[in-house]
Write a protein that holds these residues in place. Structure first.
Motif, PDB file in Angstrom:
ATOM      1  N   ASN A 173       0.794  -1.350  -0.125  1.00  0.00           N
ATOM      2  CA  ASN A 173       0.324   0.168  -0.038  1.00  0.00           C
ATOM      3  C   ASN A 173       0.330   1.148  -0.050  1.00  0.00           C
ATOM      4  O   ASN A 173       0.475   2.264  -0.704  1.00  0.00           O
ATOM      5  N   LEU A 174       2.006   1.363   0.704  1.00  0.00           N
ATOM      6  CA  LEU A 174       2.467   2.557   0.837  1.00  0.00           C
ATOM      7  C   LEU A 174       3.408   2.483  -0.893  1.00  0.00           C
ATOM      8  O   LEU A 174       3.999   3.462  -0.972  1.00  0.00           O
ATOM      9  N   LEU A 175       3.495   1.394  -1.453  1.00  0.00           N
ATOM     10  CA  LEU A 175       4.106   1.406  -2.416  1.00  0.00           C
ATOM     11  C   LEU A 175       3.449   2.291  -3.463  1.00  0.00           C
ATOM     12  O   LEU A 175       4.291   2.678  -4.462  1.00  0.00           O
ATOM     13  N   ILE A 176       1.986   1.832  -3.403  1.00  0.00           N
ATOM     14  CA  ILE A 176       0.976   2.413  -4.114  1.00  0.00           C
ATOM     15  C   ILE A 176       1.137   3.670  -4.408  1.00  0.00           C
ATOM     16  O   ILE A 176       0.950   4.661  -5.369  1.00  0.00           O
ATOM     17  N   HIS A 177       0.998   4.133  -3.089  1.00  0.00           N
ATOM     18  CA  HIS A 177       0.694   5.726  -2.418  1.00  0.00           C
ATOM     19  C   HIS A 177       1.878   5.958  -2.999  1.00  0.00           C
ATOM     20  O   HIS A 177       2.137   6.833  -4.058  1.00  0.00           O
ATOM     21  N   GLN A 178       2.951   6.011  -3.294  1.00  0.00           N
ATOM     22  CA  GLN A 178       4.292   6.585  -3.513  1.00  0.00           C
ATOM     23  C   GLN A 178       4.279   6.413  -5.258  1.00  0.00           C
ATOM     24  O   GLN A 178       4.884   7.551  -6.013  1.00  0.00           O
ATOM     25  N   THR A 179       4.598   5.106  -5.877  1.00  0.00           N
ATOM     26  CA  THR A 179       4.561   5.038  -6.945  1.00  0.00           C
ATOM     27  C   THR A 179       2.405   5.841  -7.758  1.00  0.00           C
ATOM     28  O   THR A 179       3.118   6.500  -9.214  1.00  0.00           O
ATOM     29  N   LYS A 180       2.041   6.360  -6.796  1.00  0.00           N
ATOM     30  CA  LYS A 180       0.559   6.570  -7.928  1.00  0.00           C
ATOM     31  C   LYS A 180       0.944   7.988  -8.301  1.00  0.00           C
ATOM     32  O   LYS A 180      -0.265   8.458  -9.114  1.00  0.00           O
TER      33      LYS A 180
END
Length: 818
Positions: free
Chosen positions: A224-231
Motif C-alpha cells: 500500500n505504501l508502494l502504491i501510494h508512492q508510485t501513484k
C-alpha cells in the motif's frame, strides 16, 4: 531495502514500534506535571558495534573516530526532483536561484557553508542535499517556507524525499526506456519511482515508453505504501505484485501453450534489469534510526544471509542474458554484503560476473569491497569454516566466509563428544565449545574480484552507509545438482548450491535454518522520509480498488476454502483469494460513448489497453489504462494461470460520475486527473484554452459562473460545451487559440465540470495550490512581482465539498473554496 523474505518473522518485526527519529518521546498524558519523566537522548554508543566493525576493518583505524562521529549525528535531509515532472526545470531553478540564497543565513554552525546544494554525482542537478535534519526542518521557524515547499511538492509528486545513498542503486542499473525492470523488494517505493522516472524520461506527450516496471513486496501493507508512492508518477507502465522475493513467479508458457491465439509477444517473464535491494540488518541507517544503537548485535546479519542469497539467486534466474542486476543493502556487515555476493558468484560459476563500475558516477565517493573478513559467533572470531564447531553448523554457513569452502576434515568438536559429554558431563562440554581455544588458522582472502563492489561510508559525503554490487549475466545459469542437506544435531545446514535453471520457476523453501529471534531483530527498510513506518503486519487486506472496502488476504492458496467473514462477496484474482481480479475491459458501448463525447482520436489505442478490477463489468467504477508492455505481461499471466498476485496495475484513466448532477451528462465517465496528461493530445471535443487570467481565476475560486470570466468569449464557449467533464488548457501568453489546440509536453491542463450555470474545477485543493505557485512564479515575475502566492486564498482549512459534485465517489475531485 525492501522486504523480501519470511513473512511470519517480518510481521513480528514490523509490529515493533521502532523509533526512527531523533525526537523527544511524548510525555504520559495521565502523569501530573510534577511527575514528568525527564527526556533522555538516545544512546549513540554500543561497545559490541565498535568491537565488531573495528575487527572487520570497514574503515582504517585512523578514520574510526571520524566515522563514528558522523554516525552519531542526525542524517541531513535530501530529496530528488522528479525529472519527468512538468515543472522539473522550474523547481530546479527555484532551488538554485531562490532557496540557495535565502537559506544561507540559517546554516548551522560548524557545518558546510551552503544550506542546500545539488548532489554532485546525481545527473542534471535533480537531487539535493540539505544541511538540516528532518527535525530541524519541522521545528525551525526560519525554515518554514522551505519545509512547506518540500511537503507540498512531495505530496504532488514533483519531488521525492529520499535518503541520498538510496538514490544510488537505480543509477547503476543503466535502465533504458524499453527495458523490463523488476524491483524485487520495492516498498516503500522511492527507488521504484526513480526507475519509472528513468523509463519515462524521453517520452513525448501522449506516448508511452516500451519498457515497464514490476514492483514487488512481500507485505500487503507495505505494498500500500508502494502504491501510494508510485501513484504520484501517473504511469501506465507499472505492475505492483505481492510475493516472497525468493519465490517470485517465472510465468513461463509450456510448449503446449506457445501456439495459443492470445495476442502475447512473450512466453516467459524475464527482465533486462533487476534491482535486488534485499532485507538487511540496516545498521547503515543509524543516523536516521538512532534506536538501532541499542538493538544492534552481530547476529542480525547472520540470520539474514541465507535469505539474501536466495533472493539474489532468484533475481539472477529471472534476468535475461546480458542483463544487469544491482544487489544492495543499507548494512555495513560483510556477512550481508561481500559474503552474499561471493556466494552468488560461486553458485553461478562463470555465468555471472561482477562488473567494475568505478568509472561511472565519478563524483560519487565510494570505497572498494572487502576481500577478507571474519565471522563472529558466541564470543569467538572464526577465520575459516573448518574452525566452526559442528553444533553451530546450522547457524554459521560456509558461504559466510571469503573462500566459501566446506571442509569437515578439521572440525574442533565432534557431535558424539557433545552427545556423550566431556568427562561424562554434557553441560561442561557445551560450555567448553562456546568459547573454544582456536588453533592457528590462516585468515582467508577471497579470490573473487570483490573490490568491484562499492561501500559508501557516512563521513565521505555526509550520508548514510550503503553497499552496492553490480552483476551481469553473461550466460545461462548452470543446472547444479542439489546436494543433500547435512543434519547437524537435529538442525539443517545448507552447504550445497541449489539447482537454478533460468527456464524454471523455483519453489524454494522459505523456512531457512536461521534463528527466529535474530530475524525478528532485523532492521526495517530505511523508509522514505515522507512515509510512515508500518507497525502491524498481520495478514492484512488488499484494498479493493472498486469500492474501497477491505478483504482478507490468504497466506497461501490452501486458504481458498476458508470461510472469511465480510459484508460482501470476496474478490478472487485467479488463485489469489481476497485480491481484486484484473479484467480486460471490452464494453464497446461504453468505450464508444467515451470516444464520441471527448472526440478522442482513433490513433489513441483503446483495444486491449483498458482494464478494470471488477468481474461485473456492468458496474465498473474505474477504468485503467495499461501500456503495451504491461498488456503483454497480463496476457502471459492469464495464460499461465495467473501466477502473479497483482495488487495494482495501470493508470486510472476514466471514472464513473456517480453524483446526482452527473446523471445529466451524456457520458457517464469523466477523465481522471492521473490519466489526463496521457490522453490530452488526442482530445478534440470538450476542451478549451483559457487565458492566464481566467485559468488563475478558476484555480483560485474553484467555481466560476460562465458570465464572470474575464474573457466574455471564453465564457460563451464554456456555456456551449455539453454538460459534464471538460478540459481547460493554459494559453501561452495572452493569445487564446480560436481553432485547433496544439498540445505538447509543456501544456498545462486541468479537468473541470461544466454544470448548468458554472464551471467547477475537478482538482484537489493541493493541486490547485501547486499550480498557482508555479504559474505565479512564471507569470508574475514577468510583471516585476516576486511571484509569491497569497496562500490565504487557498487555505486547506477553508475548503468545502464541491457544490455540483457533492455525493460522488471521486477521489481527485475533493474540495473547493467556500
Amino acid at each position: 531495502m525492501g522486504r523480501g523474505g519470511r513473512s511470519r518473522t517480518q510481521r513480528k518485526h514490523f509490529r515493533q514500534n521502532r523509533e526512527n527519529e531523533w525526537k523527544r518521546s511524548k510525555s504520559d498524558p495521565n502523569a501530573s506535571e510534577t511527575q514528568t519523566t525527564p527526556w533522555t537522548p538516545f544512546a549513540t554508543a554500543n561497545p559490541s558495534f565498535d568491537a565488531y566493525y573495528k575487527e572487520q576493518a570497514v574503515v582504517a583505524p585512523d578514520e574510526w573516530d571520524q566515522f563514528v562521529a558522523f554516525l552519531r549525528t542526525p542524517l541531513p535531509a535530501s530529496f530528488r526532483i522528479n525529472s519527468s515532472s512538468l515543472f522539473a526545470d522550474d523547481l530546479r531553478s527555484q532551488l538554485e536561484n531562490d532557496f540557495v540564497h535565502s537559506l544561507r543565513a540559517v546554516v548551522p554552525e560548524g557545518v558546510e557553508t551552503e544550506a542546500i546544494r545539488p548532489l554532485p554525482w546525481y545527473p542534471g542537478n535533480f537531487a539535493w542535499h540539505s544541511n538540516f535534519s528532518r527535525m530541524q526542518l519541522r521545528k525551525n521557524q526560519t525554515l518554514e517556507k522551505f519545509h512547506e515547499f518540500l511537503k507540498l511538492e512531495n505530496e504532488i509528486g514533483n519531488i521525492t524525499r529520499q535518503e541520498a545513498v538510496s538514490m544510488v542503486p537505480p543509477l547503476f542499473l543503466d535502465v533504458h526506456p524499453d527495458h523490463f525492470v523488476l524491483d524485487m523488494c520495492a516498498a516503500p517505493g522511492s527507488k521504484t519511482f526513480q526507475l519509472l522516472e528513468i523509463i519515462h524520461q524521453s517520452t513525448k506527450a501522449g506516448s508511452l515508453p516500451d519498457g515497464m516496471v514490476i514492483a514487488n513486496d512481500l507485505d500487503v501493507q507495505r505494498c500500500n505504501l508502494l502504491i501510494h508512492q508510485t501513484k504520484r508518477m501517473c504511469t501506465a507502465n507499472l505492475i505492483v505484485t505481492n510475493h516472497e522475493a525468493q519465490n517470485f513467479p517465472g510465468c513461463r508458457l509450456n510448449r503446449n501453450h506457445e501456439q495459443m491465439e492470445l495476442d502475447h509477444h512473450i512466453n516467459q517473464l524475464l527482465f533486462d534489469r533487476v534491482l535486488c535491494d534485499v532485507p538487511c540488518s540496516g545498521d547503515g541507517t543509524l543516523r536516521k534510526a538512532p534506536d538501532l544503537w541499542r538493538k544492534w548485535n552481530s547476529g542480525m546479519g547472520h540470520g539474514l544471509h541465507s535469505l539474501q542469497v536466495l533472493i539474489a539467486m532468484r533475481g539472477l534466474s529471472l534476468l535475461k542474458i546480458g542483463g544487469r542486476m544491482v544487489y544492495s543493502t543499507c548494512s555495513m556487515n560483510p556477512i550481508e554484503n561481500e559474503a552474499v555476493v561471493a556466494e552468488v558468484l560461486r553458485r553461478c560459476g562463470g555465468s555471472v560476473k561482477l562488473v567494475d563500475v568505478s568509472s561511472e558516477l565519478p563524483q560519487l565517493i565510494r570505497r572498494p569491497g572487502l576481500k577478507k573478513w571474519k565471522v563472529y559467533d558466541k564470543s569467538t572470531w572464526f577465520v575459516s569454516y573448518k574452525d566452526v564447531p559442528k553444533f553451530r553448523g546450522g547457524a554459521i554457513l560456509p558461504g559466510m566466509f571469503p573462500s566459501g569452502r566446506l571442509d569437515n576434515s578439521n572440525r574442533n568438536v565432534d557431535m558424539g563428544d557433545i552427545a556423550n559429554g566431556a568427562n561424562g558431563n554434557a553441560e561442561d562440554c557445551i560450555q567448553a565449545v562456546e568459547n573454544p581455544v582456536m588453533p592457528e588458522s590462516v585468515e582467508e582472502v577471497s579470490d573473487l574480484p570483490l573490490e568491484h563492489c562499492m561501500r559508501i561510508v557516512p563521513h565521505d559525503q555526509n550520508t548514510g552507509a550503503f553497499f552496492i554490487a553490480v552483476l551481469q549475466k553473461v550466460s545461462p545459469l548452470p543446472a547444479i545438482q542439489e546436494k543433500p542437506k547435512i543434519d547437524v544435531g537435529g538442525k539443517c545446514a545448507e552447504p550445497a548450491n541449489h539447482s537454478l535453471q533460468d527456464a524454471q520457476v523455483l519453489q524454494i523453501n522459505s523456512s531457512e535454518c536461521a534463528d527466529e529471534e535474530i530475524l525478528e531483530e532485523a532492521s526495517e527498510e530505511n523508509v522514505n522520509d515522507n512515509e510512515p513506518d508500518t507497525e502491524d503486519l498481520e495478514v492484512s487486506p488488499v484494498p479493493n480498488e472498486e469500492d474501497s472496502k477491505e478483504t482478507e488476504e490468504p497466506h497461501n492458496v490452501q486458504n481458498v476454502e476458508k470461510k472469511i467473514p465480510g459484508k460482501r462477496k470476496l474478490q478472487i484474482q485467479g488463485k489469489w483469494r481476497g485480491v481484486d481480479p484484473v479484467v480486460f475491459f471490452k464494453d464497446e458501448a461504453i468505450i464508444s460513448s467515451i470516444r464520441d463525447f471527448y472526440g478522442i482520436d482513433e490513433k489513441f489505442p483503446f483495444s486491449g489497453h483498458l482494464v478494470t478490477r471488477n468481474d461485473d463489468t456492468s458496474h465498473v467504477k474505474r477504468i485503467y489504462y495499461i501500456s503495451k508492455s504491461v498488456k503483454d505481461v497480463l496476457q502471459l499471466n492469464l495464460s499461465v494461470g495467473q501466477q502473479l498476485k497483482i495488487t495494482s496495475v495501470g493508470l486510472k484513466m476514466f471514472e464513473r460520475q456517480t453524483a446526482r448532477q452527473g446523471s445529466d451528462a451524456p457520458c457517464a465517465f469523466r477523465i481522471s486527473s492521473e490519466g489526463l496528461p496521457l490522453i490530452l493530445p488526442y482530445i478534440t471535443k470538450q476542451i478549451l484554452q483559457a487565458s492566464p487570467a481566467d485559468f488563475k481565476r478558476i484555480l483560485q475560486d474553484k467555481d466560476v459562473k460562465f458570465d464572470d470570466f474575464a474573457d466574455a468569449e471564453f465564457g460563451k464557449n464554456v456555456a456551449n460545451l455539453l454538460p459534464g467533464c471538460c478540459v481547460l488548457t493554459l494559453a501561452k501568453g495572452n493569445e487564446v487559440a480560436t481553432e485547433s489546440l496544439k498540445v505538447d509536453e509543456s501544456t498545462i491542463a486541468i479537468g473541470c465540470w461544466r454544470g448548468k450555470t458554472r464551471l467547477t474545477v475537478m482538482v484537489t485543493a493541493m493541486d490547485c495550490q501547486e499550480l498557482l505557485e508555479r504559474l505565479l512564479i512564471r507569470l508574475d515575475t514577468e510583471n516585476g512581482s516576486n511571484g509569491h502566492v497569497d496562500k490565504s486564498s487557498i487555505n486547506a482549512s477553508e475548503v468545502q465539498p464541491l457544490p455540483e459534485l457533492n455525493g460522488g465517489n471521486e477521489d481527485d475531485v475533493k474540495a473547493t473554496v467556500s
